[in-house]
Design a protein around this motif. Sequence first.
Motif, PDB file in Angstrom:
ATOM      1  N   VAL A 211      52.414  51.068  53.230  1.00 48.28           N
ATOM      2  CA  VAL A 211      52.235  49.403  53.505  1.00 48.28           C
ATOM      3  C   VAL A 211      51.577  49.247  54.764  1.00 48.28           C
ATOM      4  CG1 VAL A 211      52.912  47.096  53.532  1.00 48.28           C
ATOM      5  CG2 VAL A 211      53.664  48.654  51.554  1.00 48.28           C
ATOM      6  N   LEU A 212      52.295  49.902  55.872  1.00 47.91           N
ATOM      7  CA  LEU A 212      52.262  49.751  57.343  1.00 47.91           C
ATOM      8  C   LEU A 212      50.900  50.501  57.576  1.00 47.91           C
ATOM      9  CD1 LEU A 212      53.433  49.172  60.049  1.00 47.91           C
ATOM     10  CD2 LEU A 212      54.192  51.414  60.301  1.00 47.91           C
ATOM     11  N   GLY A 213      50.713  51.643  57.174  1.00 48.22           N
ATOM     12  CA  GLY A 213      49.174  52.436  57.369  1.00 48.22           C
ATOM     13  C   GLY A 213      47.928  51.554  56.661  1.00 48.22           C
ATOM     14  N   THR A 214      48.282  51.097  55.635  1.00 50.98           N
ATOM     15  CA  THR A 214      47.158  50.338  54.815  1.00 50.98           C
ATOM     16  C   THR A 214      46.874  49.035  55.801  1.00 50.98           C
ATOM     17  OG1 THR A 214      47.689  50.920  52.916  1.00 50.98           O
ATOM     18  CG2 THR A 214      46.101  49.129  52.931  1.00 50.98           C
ATOM     19  N   SER A 215      47.704  48.332  56.248  1.00 50.86           N
ATOM     20  CA  SER A 215      47.594  47.063  57.040  1.00 50.86           C
ATOM     21  C   SER A 215      46.957  47.530  58.418  1.00 50.86           C
ATOM     22  CB  SER A 215      48.743  46.437  57.651  1.00 50.86           C
ATOM     23  OG  SER A 215      49.618  46.113  56.224  1.00 50.86           O
ATOM     24  N   LYS A 216      47.224  48.440  59.099  1.00 50.14           N
ATOM     25  CA  LYS A 216      46.610  48.791  60.161  1.00 50.14           C
ATOM     26  C   LYS A 216      45.072  49.444  60.094  1.00 50.14           C
ATOM     27  CE  LYS A 216      47.000  51.885  64.401  1.00 50.14           C
ATOM     28  NZ  LYS A 216      46.693  50.582  65.226  1.00 50.14           N
ATOM     29  N   MET A 223      37.485  46.153  57.498  1.00 47.57           N
ATOM     30  CA  MET A 223      37.302  46.467  56.255  1.00 47.57           C
ATOM     31  C   MET A 223      37.756  45.199  55.366  1.00 47.57           C
ATOM     32  SD  MET A 223      37.442  49.874  53.896  1.00 47.57           S
ATOM     33  CE  MET A 223      37.726  50.787  55.621  1.00 47.57           C
ATOM     34  N   HIS A 224      36.894  44.661  54.376  1.00 49.35           N
ATOM     35  CA  HIS A 224      37.474  43.841  53.320  1.00 49.35           C
ATOM     36  C   HIS A 224      38.446  44.480  52.266  1.00 49.35           C
ATOM     37  CE1 HIS A 224      37.798  41.229  50.075  1.00 49.35           C
ATOM     38  NE2 HIS A 224      37.052  40.189  50.742  1.00 49.35           N
ATOM     39  N   PRO A 225      39.415  43.974  52.159  1.00 48.78           N
ATOM     40  CA  PRO A 225      40.462  44.901  51.321  1.00 48.78           C
ATOM     41  C   PRO A 225      39.958  45.217  49.973  1.00 48.78           C
ATOM     42  CG  PRO A 225      41.556  42.643  52.255  1.00 48.78           C
ATOM     43  CD  PRO A 225      39.878  42.704  52.608  1.00 48.78           C
ATOM     44  N   ALA A 226      39.038  44.379  49.222  1.00 48.91           N
ATOM     45  CA  ALA A 226      38.579  44.889  48.196  1.00 48.91           C
ATOM     46  C   ALA A 226      37.616  46.279  48.194  1.00 48.91           C
ATOM     47  CB  ALA A 226      37.320  43.974  47.715  1.00 48.91           C
ATOM     48  N   GLU A 227      36.995  46.217  49.434  1.00 47.23           N
ATOM     49  CA  GLU A 227      36.195  47.526  50.105  1.00 47.23           C
ATOM     50  C   GLU A 227      37.161  48.589  49.965  1.00 47.23           C
ATOM     51  OE1 GLU A 227      33.290  49.598  53.507  1.00 47.23           O
ATOM     52  OE2 GLU A 227      34.039  47.284  53.439  1.00 47.23           O
ATOM     53  N   LEU A 228      38.530  48.738  50.729  1.00 49.54           N
ATOM     54  CA  LEU A 228      39.282  49.579  50.574  1.00 49.54           C
ATOM     55  C   LEU A 228      39.924  49.934  49.312  1.00 49.54           C
ATOM     56  CD1 LEU A 228      40.932  51.489  52.159  1.00 49.54           C
ATOM     57  CD2 LEU A 228      42.407  49.789  52.675  1.00 49.54           C
ATOM     58  N   LYS A 229      40.032  49.049  48.499  1.00 49.19           N
ATOM     59  CA  LYS A 229      40.504  49.429  47.073  1.00 49.19           C
ATOM     60  C   LYS A 229      39.515  50.028  46.296  1.00 49.19           C
ATOM     61  CE  LYS A 229      39.742  46.591  44.146  1.00 49.19           C
ATOM     62  NZ  LYS A 229      38.518  46.620  43.107  1.00 49.19           N
ATOM     63  N   ASP A 230      38.137  49.913  46.608  1.00 49.41           N
ATOM     64  CA  ASP A 230      37.298  50.649  45.750  1.00 49.41           C
ATOM     65  C   ASP A 230      37.123  51.966  46.279  1.00 49.41           C
ATOM     66  OD1 ASP A 230      36.741  48.288  44.593  1.00 49.41           O
ATOM     67  OD2 ASP A 230      34.888  47.747  45.509  1.00 49.41           O
ATOM     68  N   ARG A 231      37.141  52.254  47.585  1.00 51.60           N
ATOM     69  CA  ARG A 231      37.307  53.537  48.047  1.00 51.60           C
ATOM     70  C   ARG A 231      38.237  54.403  47.684  1.00 51.60           C
ATOM     71  NH1 ARG A 231      35.592  53.473  54.524  1.00 51.60           N
ATOM     72  NH2 ARG A 231      33.699  52.226  54.636  1.00 51.60           N
ATOM     73  N   VAL A 232      39.515  53.771  47.331  1.00 51.81           N
ATOM     74  CA  VAL A 232      40.517  54.772  47.089  1.00 51.81           C
ATOM     75  C   VAL A 232      40.558  54.825  45.202  1.00 51.81           C
ATOM     76  CG1 VAL A 232      43.184  54.756  46.795  1.00 51.81           C
ATOM     77  CG2 VAL A 232      42.013  53.542  48.600  1.00 51.81           C
ATOM     78  N   THR A 233      39.803  54.043  44.535  1.00 55.53           N
ATOM     79  CA  THR A 233      40.046  54.163  43.183  1.00 55.53           C
ATOM     80  C   THR A 233      38.465  55.127  42.776  1.00 55.53           C
ATOM     81  OG1 THR A 233      38.633  52.097  43.150  1.00 55.53           O
ATOM     82  CG2 THR A 233      41.030  52.026  42.749  1.00 55.53           C
ATOM     83  N   ILE A 240      42.890  53.828  39.664  1.00 56.01           N
ATOM     84  CA  ILE A 240      42.296  52.760  38.675  1.00 56.01           C
ATOM     85  C   ILE A 240      43.284  52.433  37.699  1.00 56.01           C
ATOM     86  CG2 ILE A 240      40.943  54.212  37.362  1.00 56.01           C
ATOM     87  CD1 ILE A 240      40.139  50.684  38.658  1.00 56.01           C
ATOM     88  N   ALA A 241      44.034  53.660  37.165  1.00 55.64           N
ATOM     89  CA  ALA A 241      44.991  53.319  35.917  1.00 55.64           C
ATOM     90  C   ALA A 241      46.198  52.419  36.627  1.00 55.64           C
ATOM     91  CB  ALA A 241      45.636  54.629  35.802  1.00 55.64           C
ATOM     92  N   GLY A 242      46.558  52.640  37.769  1.00 57.62           N
ATOM     93  CA  GLY A 242      47.571  51.935  38.211  1.00 57.62           C
ATOM     94  C   GLY A 242      47.200  50.458  38.903  1.00 57.62           C
ATOM     95  N   VAL A 243      45.818  50.358  38.995  1.00 56.46           N
ATOM     96  CA  VAL A 243      45.299  48.905  39.363  1.00 56.46           C
ATOM     97  C   VAL A 243      45.170  48.229  37.953  1.00 56.46           C
ATOM     98  CG1 VAL A 243      43.096  47.761  40.227  1.00 56.46           C
ATOM     99  CG2 VAL A 243      44.202  49.510  41.666  1.00 56.46           C
ATOM    100  N   ALA A 244      44.854  48.835  37.033  1.00 59.63           N
ATOM    101  CA  ALA A 244      44.762  48.320  35.770  1.00 59.63           C
ATOM    102  C   ALA A 244      46.027  47.762  35.191  1.00 59.63           C
ATOM    103  CB  ALA A 244      44.046  49.073  34.776  1.00 59.63           C
ATOM    104  N   LYS A 245      47.144  48.235  35.512  1.00 60.70           N
ATOM    105  CA  LYS A 245      48.409  47.797  35.213  1.00 60.70           C
ATOM    106  C   LYS A 245      48.826  46.649  36.058  1.00 60.70           C
ATOM    107  CE  LYS A 245      50.198  50.283  31.815  1.00 60.70           C
ATOM    108  NZ  LYS A 245      50.490  49.741  30.558  1.00 60.70           N
TER     109      LYS A 245
END
Length: 271
Positions: A211-216, A223-233, A240-245
């Motif tokens: 959480v700390l590292g992602t915030s930093k 970066m927009h949070p959605a962009e970071l989410k897309d980069r990780v999935t 993406i399995a976790g995001v779907a849940k």
Amino acid sequence: MTIKFGLIGGGVMGESLLSRLIAREIYHPSEVIVSEPQLVRQAFLKQKYDVSVTTDNSLVFSQAQEVVFLAVKPQVFSAIAQELAEMILVSGHSPLVISILAGVSLSQLEAAFPQLPVIRAMPNTPATVGAGMTAMCLGAYTHPQHQKLAQQIFSAVGEVVEVSESLMDAVTGLSGSGPAYVAILVEALADGGVAAGLPRSIANQLALQTVLGTSKLLQDSRMHPAELKDRVTSPGGTTIAGVAKLEQAGFRSALIEAVKAAALRSQELGK
């Protein structure tokens, strides 16, 4: 030296601000006076920060030339306002009054401190470690120098934004109550790690640093949070399995509703 900064209320938030202001040399200890009703707390503040201490709120107001900072419980505001009423009339000086009293409006503050520059602010608990988020709104008699001074003071404990007073309840719902939501998130991530087989201590460390590292990363990269989410999935991958849940459980909408509910409750308490 002249007393420049007066603090009414030497509790956790008041002390956090005081320690940073002195550490950053925004104010010298000899320029500060603190009003605190508990004698044990008085002695502690005097010994640790070498500031003047008193139980007399009127003394703080009469001596502080630049700022009188209110950091008490909202329930005692009326009593303090009555205590200071006569002193305000005869003092002859006009310090900037800054209040962090939840639910106490600018109109209430300006009624208590007629024709004085007043700023209402809402910091959050990470201010105690210098990583706070403060929103502030300006009263009718404030000028650019007052705004600059308040910015300097709150920058000592984190970041600052200026909003209209009509948005202060929304601020309370998001950044004011938000640390509790984030704490629940960290706890839940760690619980998930334990459920997946990790030792508790390692799960806690992984969750907190994630959480700390992602915030930093989001803060530094803009970066927009959605962009970071897309980069990780990656396609068909673990994330993406976790995001779907999360989507299935209504994670996003739950946070949105939490902010709205807290903002509504703040509005109700302010009436």
